[in-house]
Design an enzyme around this catalytic site. Structure first.
Site, mmCIF file in Angstrom:
data_model
loop_
_atom_site.group_PDB
_atom_site.id
_atom_site.type_symbol
_atom_site.label_atom_id
_atom_site.label_comp_id
_atom_site.label_asym_id
_atom_site.label_seq_id
_atom_site.Cartn_x
_atom_site.Cartn_y
_atom_site.Cartn_z
ATOM 1 N N ASP A 1 0.830 -1.199 0.000
ATOM 2 C CA ASP A 1 0.000 0.000 0.000
ATOM 3 C C ASP A 1 0.865 1.249 0.000
ATOM 4 O OD1 ASP A 1 -2.192 1.615 0.019
ATOM 5 O OD2 ASP A 1 -2.616 1.379 2.155
ATOM 6 N N ASN A 2 1.624 1.425 -1.078
ATOM 7 C CA ASN A 2 2.443 2.620 -1.229
ATOM 8 C C ASN A 2 2.706 2.854 -2.711
ATOM 9 O OD1 ASN A 2 5.258 1.391 -1.920
ATOM 10 N ND2 ASN A 2 4.580 0.247 -0.115
ATOM 11 N N PHE A 3 3.087 4.080 -3.046
ATOM 12 C CA PHE A 3 3.244 4.437 -4.453
ATOM 13 C C PHE A 3 4.378 3.675 -5.124
ATOM 14 C CE2 PHE A 3 0.783 8.259 -3.246
ATOM 15 C CZ PHE A 3 -0.157 8.229 -4.264
ATOM 16 N N GLU A 4 5.445 3.414 -4.397
ATOM 17 C CA GLU A 4 6.582 2.741 -5.022
ATOM 18 C C GLU A 4 6.189 1.363 -5.549
ATOM 19 O OE1 GLU A 4 11.120 1.272 -3.933
ATOM 20 O OE2 GLU A 4 10.189 2.865 -2.754
ATOM 21 N N CYS B 1 -1.357 3.800 -18.958
ATOM 22 C CA CYS B 1 -0.881 3.067 -17.787
ATOM 23 C C CYS B 1 -1.002 3.970 -16.558
ATOM 24 C CB CYS B 1 0.555 2.597 -17.991
ATOM 25 S SG CYS B 1 1.805 3.916 -17.917
ATOM 26 N N CYS C 1 -2.683 6.750 4.718
ATOM 27 C CA CYS C 1 -3.851 6.237 5.438
ATOM 28 C C CYS C 1 -3.708 6.436 6.942
ATOM 29 C CB CYS C 1 -4.044 4.753 5.124
ATOM 30 S SG CYS C 1 -4.444 4.413 3.399
#
Length: 217
Positions: A3-6, A44, A61
């Site tokens: 649960d992270n952008f990376e 994408c 979050c």
């Protein structure tokens, strides 16, 4: 954790490179969005959201919270889209970026017909995270029960603003050089260039998860 952008941007690169469809979804507070990504047919994730946000640039979050019903709504849409792919009913896919605020009742749908020209990932085939040119580097610190996280490229953090965001999740000390957060029996020392030392962890994965949860990535 994922649960992270990376991790999301890494997954996007892997799916685009291998030509594998995937369904993106994200929720923060009362707001959520989802999109079905078909490599070669639709934009994408990099096309839709732009460059990966640097650490501490957006709430997480842990700092902003999540409204449970919003998670259920986005998950239901994601599962339905995945089923359409599995039973080969692509003509029924939404092919749009769906944005929902369950609190205000706002629903927006932006059509996603074709990949964006010049996109580094699906347009130029440049897989920065897969090829380890970007993202974060984690290093165990010998004998200290700690892990150093170093994002690449190095961002410039507003430590004071980050301290205000984290005030509700643990003990926070901040000065012009660093921010120290004590929470969950762990200690994160965060520097202005995005580096962090996470104490009280035994492996890199746990340190990355804590960094993503409280700083963002």
């Amino acid at each position: 954790g994922a649960d992270n952008f990376e991790v999301r941007y890494l997954l996007n690169e892997a799916c685009v490179k291998q030509g594998i469809p995937w369904v993106y979804g994200g929720v923060l507070g009362t707001y959520g969005l989802t999109a079905t990504i078909l490599p070669g047919e639709t934009p994408c994730l990099r096309c839709l959201l732009g460059p990966m946000p640097p650490p501490a640039s957006v709430p997480t979050c842990e700092t902003a919270g999540v409204l449970g019903p919003m998670v259920a709504i986005i998950a239901a849409i994601e599962v339905t889209e995945a089923l359409k792919i599995l039973i080969e009913r692509r003509e029924d896919l939404l092919r749009s970026l769906l944005m929902i605020d369950v609190w205000t009742g706002d629903f927006e749908r932006a059509q996603t017909q074709r990949p964006t020209a010049g996109c580094p990932v699906c347009g130029e085939g440049h897989y920065e995270l897969l090829e380890a040119e970007g993202g974060s580097v984690a290093t165990m610190l010998c004998g200290r029960n700690a892990v150093q996280i170093r994002p690449r490229p190095a961002p410039v953090l507003d430590l004071a603003a980050l301290g205000e965001r984290l005030a509700g999740v643990g003990g926070v000390e901040v000065n012009e050089y660093l921010l120290r957060l004590a929470t969950e029996g762990k200690e994160l020392t965060i520097f202005g260039d995005g580096r962090a030392i996470v104490k009280g962890v035994g492996d890199e994965a746990q340190a990355r998860a804590l960094y993503a949860r409280y700083v963002g990535s």
